[in-house]
Design a protein around this motif. Structure first.
Motif, PDB file in Angstrom:
ATOM      1  N   TRP A 217       0.836  -1.203   0.000  1.00 21.34           N
ATOM      2  CA  TRP A 217       0.000   0.000   0.000  1.00 21.34           C
ATOM      3  C   TRP A 217       0.869   1.251   0.000  1.00 21.34           C
ATOM      4  CZ3 TRP A 217      -4.703  -0.892  -1.336  1.00 21.34           C
ATOM      5  CH2 TRP A 217      -5.373  -2.041  -0.919  1.00 21.34           C
ATOM      6  N   ARG A 218       0.359   2.292  -0.590  1.00 14.00           N
ATOM      7  CA  ARG A 218       1.083   3.563  -0.637  1.00 14.00           C
ATOM      8  C   ARG A 218       0.663   4.443   0.552  1.00 14.00           C
ATOM      9  NH1 ARG A 218       4.028   6.211  -4.667  1.00 14.00           N
ATOM     10  NH2 ARG A 218       3.450   4.750  -6.300  1.00 14.00           N
ATOM     11  N   TYR A 219       0.502   3.828   1.711  1.00 15.41           N
ATOM     12  CA  TYR A 219       0.213   4.599   2.920  1.00 15.41           C
ATOM     13  C   TYR A 219       0.786   3.869   4.123  1.00 15.41           C
ATOM     14  CZ  TYR A 219      -3.734   1.282   3.200  1.00 15.41           C
ATOM     15  OH  TYR A 219      -4.505   0.153   3.230  1.00 15.41           O
ATOM     16  N   ASP A 220       1.099   4.636   5.155  1.00 13.18           N
ATOM     17  CA  ASP A 220       1.598   4.079   6.396  1.00 13.18           C
ATOM     18  C   ASP A 220       0.408   3.638   7.251  1.00 13.18           C
ATOM     19  OD1 ASP A 220       3.370   3.330   8.360  1.00 13.18           O
ATOM     20  OD2 ASP A 220       4.004   5.367   8.881  1.00 13.18           O
ATOM     21  N   ARG A 221       0.656   2.767   8.206  1.00 16.70           N
ATOM     22  CA  ARG A 221      -0.398   2.374   9.139  1.00 16.70           C
ATOM     23  C   ARG A 221      -0.681   3.527  10.081  1.00 16.70           C
ATOM     24  NH1 ARG A 221      -2.057  -3.161   8.664  1.00 16.70           N
ATOM     25  NH2 ARG A 221      -1.259  -3.732   6.622  1.00 16.70           N
ATOM     26  N   LEU A 222      -1.962   3.892  10.216  1.00 16.89           N
ATOM     27  CA  LEU A 222      -2.327   5.049  11.019  1.00 16.89           C
ATOM     28  C   LEU A 222      -2.175   4.769  12.499  1.00 16.89           C
ATOM     29  CD1 LEU A 222      -3.669   5.622   8.227  1.00 16.89           C
ATOM     30  CD2 LEU A 222      -5.392   6.913   9.467  1.00 16.89           C
ATOM     31  N   SER A 223      -1.776   5.804  13.225  1.00 15.83           N
ATOM     32  CA  SER A 223      -1.635   5.694  14.665  1.00 15.83           C
ATOM     33  C   SER A 223      -1.835   7.080  15.259  1.00 15.83           C
ATOM     34  CB  SER A 223      -0.251   5.142  15.045  1.00 15.83           C
ATOM     35  OG  SER A 223      -0.094   5.075  16.440  1.00 15.83           O
ATOM     36  N   GLY A 224      -1.982   7.145  16.585  1.00 15.86           N
ATOM     37  CA  GLY A 224      -2.063   8.445  17.256  1.00 15.86           C
ATOM     38  C   GLY A 224      -3.478   8.838  17.598  1.00 15.86           C
ATOM     39  N   GLY A 225      -3.665   9.294  18.823  1.00 17.78           N
ATOM     40  CA  GLY A 225      -4.972   9.795  19.241  1.00 17.78           C
ATOM     41  C   GLY A 225      -5.879   8.721  19.792  1.00 17.78           C
ATOM     42  N   ASP A 226      -6.735   9.120  20.709  1.00 17.55           N
ATOM     43  CA  ASP A 226      -7.675   8.200  21.335  1.00 17.55           C
ATOM     44  C   ASP A 226      -9.119   8.530  20.992  1.00 17.55           C
ATOM     45  OD1 ASP A 226      -5.637   6.768  22.723  1.00 17.55           O
ATOM     46  OD2 ASP A 226      -5.539   8.409  24.180  1.00 17.55           O
ATOM     47  N   GLY A 227      -9.334   9.328  19.980  1.00 17.05           N
ATOM     48  CA  GLY A 227     -10.692   9.713  19.619  1.00 17.05           C
ATOM     49  C   GLY A 227     -10.699  11.129  19.088  1.00 17.05           C
ATOM     50  N   PHE A 228     -11.861  11.535  18.612  1.00 15.69           N
ATOM     51  CA  PHE A 228     -11.968  12.834  17.958  1.00 15.69           C
ATOM     52  C   PHE A 228     -12.990  13.749  18.612  1.00 15.69           C
ATOM     53  CE2 PHE A 228     -10.962   9.509  14.837  1.00 15.69           C
ATOM     54  CZ  PHE A 228      -9.728   9.964  14.384  1.00 15.69           C
ATOM     55  N   ALA A 229     -13.529  13.353  19.766  1.00 18.56           N
ATOM     56  CA  ALA A 229     -14.652  14.073  20.371  1.00 18.56           C
ATOM     57  C   ALA A 229     -14.344  15.546  20.628  1.00 18.56           C
ATOM     58  CB  ALA A 229     -15.085  13.389  21.656  1.00 18.56           C
ATOM     59  N   THR A 230     -13.090  15.872  20.943  1.00 14.87           N
ATOM     60  CA  THR A 230     -12.777  17.271  21.231  1.00 14.87           C
ATOM     61  C   THR A 230     -12.940  18.167  20.004  1.00 14.87           C
ATOM     62  OG1 THR A 230     -10.413  16.885  20.820  1.00 14.87           O
ATOM     63  CG2 THR A 230     -11.188  16.655  23.091  1.00 14.87           C
ATOM     64  N   LEU A 231     -12.983  17.562  18.813  1.00 19.28           N
ATOM     65  CA  LEU A 231     -13.185  18.363  17.599  1.00 19.28           C
ATOM     66  C   LEU A 231     -14.600  18.942  17.527  1.00 19.28           C
ATOM     67  CD1 LEU A 231     -11.300  16.202  14.941  1.00 19.28           C
ATOM     68  CD2 LEU A 231     -10.568  18.386  15.902  1.00 19.28           C
ATOM     69  N   TRP A 232     -15.515  18.431  18.346  1.00 17.86           N
ATOM     70  CA  TRP A 232     -16.844  19.043  18.399  1.00 17.86           C
ATOM     71  C   TRP A 232     -16.745  20.513  18.791  1.00 17.86           C
ATOM     72  CZ3 TRP A 232     -20.691  17.531  15.791  1.00 17.86           C
ATOM     73  CH2 TRP A 232     -21.057  16.185  15.674  1.00 17.86           C
ATOM     74  N   GLU A 233     -15.777  20.841  19.646  1.00 19.36           N
ATOM     75  CA  GLU A 233     -15.613  22.239  20.043  1.00 19.36           C
ATOM     76  C   GLU A 233     -15.207  23.101  18.857  1.00 19.36           C
ATOM     77  OE1 GLU A 233     -16.627  23.198  22.982  1.00 19.36           O
ATOM     78  OE2 GLU A 233     -17.100  21.067  23.309  1.00 19.36           O
ATOM     79  N   ASP A 234     -14.446  22.521  17.932  1.00 17.60           N
ATOM     80  CA  ASP A 234     -14.077  23.262  16.724  1.00 17.60           C
ATOM     81  C   ASP A 234     -15.273  23.464  15.810  1.00 17.60           C
ATOM     82  OD1 ASP A 234     -11.486  23.365  17.644  1.00 17.60           O
ATOM     83  OD2 ASP A 234     -10.794  21.661  16.455  1.00 17.60           O
ATOM     84  N   VAL A 235     -16.170  22.476  15.765  1.00 20.70           N
ATOM     85  CA  VAL A 235     -17.403  22.654  14.988  1.00 20.70           C
ATOM     86  C   VAL A 235     -18.208  23.810  15.570  1.00 20.70           C
ATOM     87  CG1 VAL A 235     -19.575  21.603  14.267  1.00 20.70           C
ATOM     88  CG2 VAL A 235     -17.486  20.227  14.295  1.00 20.70           C
ATOM     89  N   SER A 236     -18.319  23.837  16.887  1.00 14.31           N
ATOM     90  CA  SER A 236     -19.084  24.899  17.548  1.00 14.31           C
ATOM     91  C   SER A 236     -18.483  26.278  17.288  1.00 14.31           C
ATOM     92  CB  SER A 236     -19.125  24.651  19.059  1.00 14.31           C
ATOM     93  OG  SER A 236     -19.784  23.442  19.365  1.00 14.31           O
ATOM     94  N   ALA A 237     -17.165  26.335  17.230  1.00 15.13           N
ATOM     95  CA  ALA A 237     -16.489  27.632  17.103  1.00 15.13           C
ATOM     96  C   ALA A 237     -16.334  28.099  15.662  1.00 15.13           C
ATOM     97  CB  ALA A 237     -15.108  27.557  17.762  1.00 15.13           C
ATOM     98  N   ALA A 238     -16.563  27.234  14.696  1.00 16.40           N
ATOM     99  CA  ALA A 238     -16.351  27.594  13.289  1.00 16.40           C
ATOM    100  C   ALA A 238     -17.252  28.755  12.876  1.00 16.40           C
ATOM    101  CB  ALA A 238     -16.617  26.389  12.398  1.00 16.40           C
ATOM    102  N   LYS A 239     -16.665  29.714  12.175  1.00 21.71           N
ATOM    103  CA  LYS A 239     -17.396  30.911  11.749  1.00 21.71           C
ATOM    104  C   LYS A 239     -17.738  30.899  10.261  1.00 21.71           C
ATOM    105  CE  LYS A 239     -16.878  32.619  15.873  1.00 21.71           C
ATOM    106  NZ  LYS A 239     -18.037  32.613  16.815  1.00 21.71           N
ATOM    107  N   VAL A 240     -17.499  29.776   9.602  1.00 23.40           N
ATOM    108  CA  VAL A 240     -17.715  29.704   8.156  1.00 23.40           C
ATOM    109  C   VAL A 240     -18.879  28.770   7.851  1.00 23.40           C
ATOM    110  CG1 VAL A 240     -15.297  30.159   7.670  1.00 23.40           C
ATOM    111  CG2 VAL A 240     -16.079  27.803   7.894  1.00 23.40           C
ATOM    112  N   PRO A 241     -19.487  28.895   6.671  1.00 17.73           N
ATOM    113  CA  PRO A 241     -20.559  27.973   6.293  1.00 17.73           C
ATOM    114  C   PRO A 241     -20.049  26.540   6.203  1.00 17.73           C
ATOM    115  CG  PRO A 241     -20.533  29.897   4.851  1.00 17.73           C
ATOM    116  CD  PRO A 241     -19.270  29.944   5.647  1.00 17.73           C
ATOM    117  N   LEU A 242     -20.746  25.627   6.853  1.00 18.62           N
ATOM    118  CA  LEU A 242     -20.369  24.221   6.835  1.00 18.62           C
ATOM    119  C   LEU A 242     -21.461  23.397   6.160  1.00 18.62           C
ATOM    120  CD1 LEU A 242     -18.941  23.723  10.446  1.00 18.62           C
ATOM    121  CD2 LEU A 242     -17.661  24.090   8.333  1.00 18.62           C
ATOM    122  N   THR A 243     -21.044  22.372   5.441  1.00 21.56           N
ATOM    123  CA  THR A 243     -21.958  21.422   4.809  1.00 21.56           C
ATOM    124  C   THR A 243     -21.530  20.025   5.223  1.00 21.56           C
ATOM    125  OG1 THR A 243     -22.301  22.861   2.883  1.00 21.56           O
ATOM    126  CG2 THR A 243     -22.855  20.526   2.626  1.00 21.56           C
TER     127      THR A 243
END
Length: 299
Positions: A217-243
């Motif tokens: 495969w032309r990709y490395d095995r993914l690693s790092g992080g225990d989840g993405f839940a904290t990114l919800w705060e970035d969704v809340s703070a985003a000031k641009v139109p989201l789809t």
């Protein structure tokens, strides 16, 4: 495969013909490289002669070519990035390819090649990376199109069957193969609804032959992080139109995830593409291109 090995863009007409896109001749597209710090370089595909209007970020275990048909359908100048550890971009020693590190690497790429793009479109890992970019580089994300992912995806994956995960399950399989056809067979079994030509083309872009003759495969095995839940705060703070775009046949994004997305970003629009799996860009490129056009028209 010789024609492809000589020219990675030799198959674009096949993309167009398969999707029913009128062929106006070979498009202008070239590969570019950017220093992203730490001795690392990121690779990307630059489409057109004008500054890119749309930036595309692929999912985990994919590469920039996953967007070829969507970009052909749009007919707009674009930049499709190989995320760190994918495609032709460098691999990280720590193998941390999650959204936080990916966004840090994508930032200088966009500043170099697409500083005034009208939208960033990201699928799966690329969608989470887009969400993170709205926080660390809001000047680079004027609109965000998030394809079949939310920060709750980590809650969904553990309960999915291999069939429900589709081609994403291949990352847990063998890292190398005796023949190219072996990879095609495995991929076709994971995505039985796609034409074989689509499968073969995707495998060509996402593999390479080693000096010993085996394919990997032309990709490395993914690693790092225990989840993405904290990114919800970035969704809340985003000031641009989201789809938010959901694959109608995908369970990576649940109804409650879409509802939470809109709760946190009340102006967000949600689209469901009937019959599409997690990789909406591969299953339904023309409907996705239409959704992106609509997003570009939003103020």
């Amino acid at each position: 495969m010789t024609r492809y090995e000589d020219d990675e863009f030799a198959l674009l007409r096949e993309n167009a013909d398969e999707a029913g896109i009128p062929w106006g001749g070979q498009p202008t597209v070239r590969r570019v490289s950017t220093d992203v710090g730490g001795g690392q370089k990121a690779s990307a595909l630059l489409w057109g002669d004008e500054p890119p209007k749309v930036v595309f970020l692929h999912g985990g275990a994919q590469n920039a070519h996953t967007w070829d048909t969507v970009i052909l359908a749009l007919g707009l100048p674009a930049l499709a990035v190989d995320l760190p550890g994918h495609g032709h971009s460098d691999w990280r020693a720590d193998r941390d390819y999650m959204a936080w590190r990916a966004a840090e690497a994508v930032d200088p790429v966009l500043r170099a090649w697409a500083p005034v793009a009208d939208a960033v479109v990201g699928m799966s890992l690329g969608g989470l990376t887009t969400i993170r970019l709205t926080a660390i580089a809001p000047d680079l994300v004027r609109r965000g199109v998030i394809v079949d992912v939310t920060p709750s995806v980590g809650l969904r994956q553990p309960s999915m069957t291999r069939a429900e995960r589709g081609t994403t399950a291949l990352v847990e399989g063998p890292a190398s193969f005796a023949t190219f056809e072996e990879i095609v067979k495995l991929t076709a079994a994971a995505a039985p609804h796609r034409p074989l030509s689509n499968i073969r083309r995707g495998v060509l872009h996402n593999t390479r032959r080693r000096p010993d003759g085996r394919w990997e495969w032309r990709y490395d095995r993914l690693s790092g992080g225990d989840g993405f839940a904290t990114l919800w705060e970035d969704v809340s703070a985003a000031k641009v139109p989201l789809t938010l775009v959901r694959g109608g046949a995908s369970i990576f994004t649940a109804d409650e995830d879409a509802e939470e997305f809109v709760r946190r970003s009340p102006s967000a629009q949600v689209h469901v593409v009937p019959g599409a799996g997690h990789s909406v860009q591969s299953d339904s490129p023309l409907p996705l291109a239409a959704i992106i056009r609509e997003a570009l028209a939003r103020s």
